[in-house]
Design a protein around this motif. Structure first.
Motif: not given
Lengths: 356, 504
Positions: B475-504
């Motif tokens: 469960q703990a690992l799943d929570a971490a993975f889920a959080h990671y995925d939601t963060e990724q999703q948010k970055q992805y949805n923000k569209g434009v690449s960030k100044p520190n070079g995040f991959v879209q």
């Protein structure tokens, strides 16, 4: 007749058990999800704490302190006063029959070993009192103290006194009246302390609680204190619950002190339950199988919705638990100056809080 | 349980990335190695993560600062103090034939002499090597000691008149006297020195010697000091109790003397000037002599704590606990009836009388009922024994085979370590953190697989318990993975690449 070796009795706590628990503390954490600091059941203070250190018993002489619940409202509820269900325990087992099981049980404990002692304490609604002490010597001058008649006489006096002390309303709802469990536990523990200080040769004490009334939440703190002091003095608390519902207090008590908790299914065979399970002395319990419940739930419930949770927010002033973020603590009124988190960081923050 | 992976390549770091180059001193390295050697669990974790490339050294030790600090303090050794035997009271060896008296002085003795007799110390600093050699100095000192011991004041006076350096040794120790006077001035006046009967040991029978001052004669002619044994003993005791002020190797006398002088200077300058001490003393005196009743109450400002009635909480706890226990006797609904108090008590008394009248049953319990009870108990016991084991305090862990148990515990500690670093890296603001999170995520995936393997490899007896044990970890690992995925999703949805070079 073979006498027990009376030289060594009342041996102190076994050194092995203590070192065992210390070793466990140092070695490894228990597999629990990151737990909350649970304020009301302090039983999870240190996850690696053993619930009850085991003593080394050298013989089977026992001192049984029986706490008898004489809540008249419970017992009278079975008499058909009002619209009680026919399945109410007091209907199948009226008080007279109940005494018919308990008194022979006391006698049989005394018969198991010549040096056994029995103390009977009555738990009333307004007071508690010592009813009978087998070490007190026969009051009728005969060779065998007349246990039964003395108990009955003293019980009557106690109930009359309890009734006189009562200042409550004239009509009460049966389910809401609880007996003074904390009081009788304290009386029992005081008696046991005196026995401990009487010298090295003393029987091994334990407490047997015959509980019929429901748990009174206003006695929570007092009962927990009594339970912890029983744990400290290594006195097991056995519970035989005859009431309508399970008793959470006694479950925790028996768990943490290493006693037996039982809710008999068949009340007309109560004596058999008492004789088979609760008459066992502490030394024999090392190699006997006794029934134990499937598990004790120590989880807390949140203050706002009363649902059980295992991860949440804790107020740093009064330690009350909430399941979601609040601006102000509802118990002590202190304001939290944390900015409300956005959704993405909620789990992050929860983690941080519970990691404290 | 792992959601689909998105574009995640480690971003190449810019040169200005925040990789701290750590210059570790050799002592630090040794210290860390020692810690690793001593704690095998720590070593396993270290090997797994740092050498496996998941975490860097600095990250690993960042959470263990307390371990590192603790150890540093332990390395300071204890200093040995002065011996309590009076070494400075050197006994010479006399040679009857040649009438020579030989003194032997070791560096230890010299150190003690300097500590106990500040006049000698001062003399040494001033006379050697300007006016005489060290050997001469000590010869003169020993001569003076010899004269003291013979208690021949006339000879002592004569010699002192001849040799002025010798005279220094024979005079009263002025430096000591000054020190003592200073100390007296600094005594705390609020100290309660009231003596009572218990402190009076002189008047106890067989105790103490009354000092009869009539026998003492003051030799007013010479300036020669009369040292008594008790003075020597007291001085020696005071010095021993003060402890060794220096940590210098006892070798060269000169260095010892200088070091001692330096430390004394440091001491005296560290003391506050007289005026300040006076101020403090006056403040203390005023505080002690104030009469509390006549003062206004000192109430500190505080916010009163008000807590709601706790009964409400415990009431609900009760309800919860009962719900949790489950009503096995579901058919017994707590139908609450109301009773009159009088009736209830009357009923109870009646019941007791009934027993009195009828006596106890014979048989106490019907045989069929007893048999049913016994059977029920036995069944219950045999069914629970299998699941729970004999001892309520015995844990599930103890019953697993050792290998599985060790594996599980190791997995748990590794998961904790990884999760600690994972959660502390959020929110991600730099590429360094981003890469770190990637590495951690890979390691966590590996452990996830390992856990599944452990679950499957276990014997069927224990499979259920092991899966229950493993569940919180998953469960703990799943929570971490889920959080990671939601963060990724948010970055992805923000569209434009960030100044520190995040991959879209």
């Amino acid at each position: 007749m073979a006498f027990q070796d009376t030289q060594k009795r009342g041996i102190g706590p076994g050194l092995d058990s203590n070192s065992h628990s210390r070793k466990e503390n140092r070695l490894t954490p228990r597999l629990t999800p990151l737990p909350l600091p649970l304020p009301q059941s302090f039983l999870r203070l240190s996850p690696a704490m053993n619930s009850a250190p085991s003593k080394l018993y050298s013989d089977d002489v026992s001192l049984v302190v029986v706490l008898l619940d004489t809540n008249p409202f419970f017992w009278a509820a079975g008499a058909g006063g009002g619209n009680t269900s026919p399945h109410h325990p007091a209907a199948t087992l009226p008080f007279a029959k109940f005494l018919n099981h308990v008194i022979p049980f006391l006698n049989s404990v005394l018969l198991l070993n010549q040096l056994n002692q029995v103390v009977l304490i009555a738990t009333g609604v307004n007071s508690c009192g010592y009813i009978y002490d087998s070490a007190g010597g026969g009051s009728h001058g005969g060779n065998v103290p007349a246990v039964c008649s003395e108990i009955l006489r003293r019980l009557e006096e106690f109930v009359a006194k309890d009734r006189r002390l009562g200042k409550g309303p004239d009509r009460v709802v049966v389910g809401g009246v609880s007996s003074l469990l904390s009081g009788s536990l304290s009386l029992a523990l005081c008696y046991i302390q005196r026995v401990f200080r009487s010298g090295a040769l003393h029987p091994q004490p334990r407490i047997l609680c015959l509980q019929a009334s429901p748990d009174g939440p206003e006695q929570y703190v007092a009962v927990m204190n009594a339970i912890f002091s029983a744990q400290r003095s290594m006195v097991p608390i056995d519970s035989c619950v005859i009431g309508v519902q399970h008793s959470a207090f006694l479950q925790q008590a028996s768990y943490i002190t290493g006693g037996v908790y039982l809710k008999p299914q068949q009340l007309d065979g109560l004596f058999q339950y008492l004789a088979a399970v609760f008459a066992t002395d502490l030394q024999s319990r090392n190699f006997l199988q006794l029934p134990k419940p499937a598990g004790v739930d120590f989880r807390a419930s949140c203050f706002c919705h009363k649902k059980t949770i295992d991860m949440g927010y804790v107020c740093s002033v009064c330690l009350s638990i909430f399941c979601k973020h609040h601006k102000k603590c509802s118990t002590c009124g202190s304001e939290f100056n944390q900015s409300p988190p956005d959704a993405s960081a909620t789990s992050d923050r929860k983690r941080k809080v519970s990691e404290v | 349980m792992m959601s689909s992976k998105q574009n995640e390549q480690p971003v190449p770091e810019k040169p200005a990335a925040t990789m701290h180059g750590e210059q570790l001193s050799t002592t630090e390295m040794e210290h860390r190695m020692k810690l690793l050697r001593e704690d095998s669990e720590l070593q396993k974790l270290h090997k797994q993560f740092v050498i496996g490339g998941v975490l860097t050294e600095s990250e690993f030790w960042a959470t263990r600062k307390s371990l590192l600090d603790d150890d540093a303090q332990r390395t300071s050794k204890q200093q040995a103090g002065f011996k309590s035997a009076m070494l400075a009271d050197v006994r010479p060896s006399t040679d009857g034939r040649t009438n020579k008296v030989t003194f032997s002085l070791t560096p230890e003795i010299i150190h003690q002499i300097f500590a106990e007799k500040p006049a000698v110390h001062w003399a040494f600093l001033n006379f050697v090597p300007s006016k005489m050699t060290e050997k001469d100095f000590w010869t003169k000192y020993c001569r003076a000691e010899y004269l003291h011991r013979t208690k021949n004041s006339v000879v002592a006076a004569a010699e002192a008149a001849e040799d002025e350096e010798l005279a220094v040794f024979l005079k009263n120790d002025d430096i000591l006297a000054n020190e003592a006077r200073r100390k007296i001035r600094r005594v705390d006046p609020t100290l309660d020195m009231e003596a009572d009967l218990g402190d009076d040991y002189i008047h106890l029978p067989d105790h103490g010697i009354l000092r009869d001052g009539s026998k003492e004669t003051v030799d007013a002619e010479n300036d020669i000091a009369r040292r008594t044994l008790s003075q020597d003993l007291n001085r020696h005791a005071a010095v021993v109790l003060e402890g060794r002020a220096l940590d210098v190797e006892l070798g060269d006398t000169r260095t010892v003397a200088e070091a001692l002088a330096r430390s004394k200077q440091a001491e005296s300058s560290a003391e506050t000037s007289d005026e300040k001490t006076n101020q403090e003393r006056l403040k203390r005196v005023s505080r002690m002599t104030e009469i509390e009743d006549l003062q206004a109450p000192h109430s500190l400002p505080y916010a009163p704590l008000c807590i709601k009635d706790p009964r409400e909480y415990f009431d609900s706890q009760q309800a919860n606990a009962l719900k949790a226990l489950g009503d096995t006797d579901a058919r017994i609904k707590p139908i609450d009836c109301s009773l009159s108090t009088e009736e209830a008590y009357i009923y109870l008394m009646e019941q007791i009388s009934e027993v009195k009248v009828r006596g106890l049953n014979n048989p106490v319990v019907q045989p069929e009922a007893a048999l049913k009870v016994l059977n029920g108990l036995n069944q219950y016991l045999s069914s629970t024994k299998y699941h729970l084991g004999k001892n309520p305090q015995e844990s599930v862990l103890d019953r697993l085979p050792n290998r599985t148990k060790d594996e599980l515990m190791h997995h748990w500690t590794s998961i904790q370590e990884l999760l600690r670093h994972f959660w502390s890296s959020y929110p991600i603001t730099t590429t360094y953190l981003y890469n770190k999170v990637l590495r951690l995520k890979d390691a966590m995936t590996q452990i996830y697989h390992k856990l599944q393997e452990t679950k499957e490899s276990v014997q069927s007896d224990f499979r259920h318990q092991v899966s229950r044990l493993v569940q919180p970890m998953l469960q703990a690992l799943d929570a971490a993975f889920a959080h990671y995925d939601t963060e990724q999703q948010k970055q992805y949805n923000k569209g434009v690449s960030k100044p520190n070079g995040f991959v879209q």
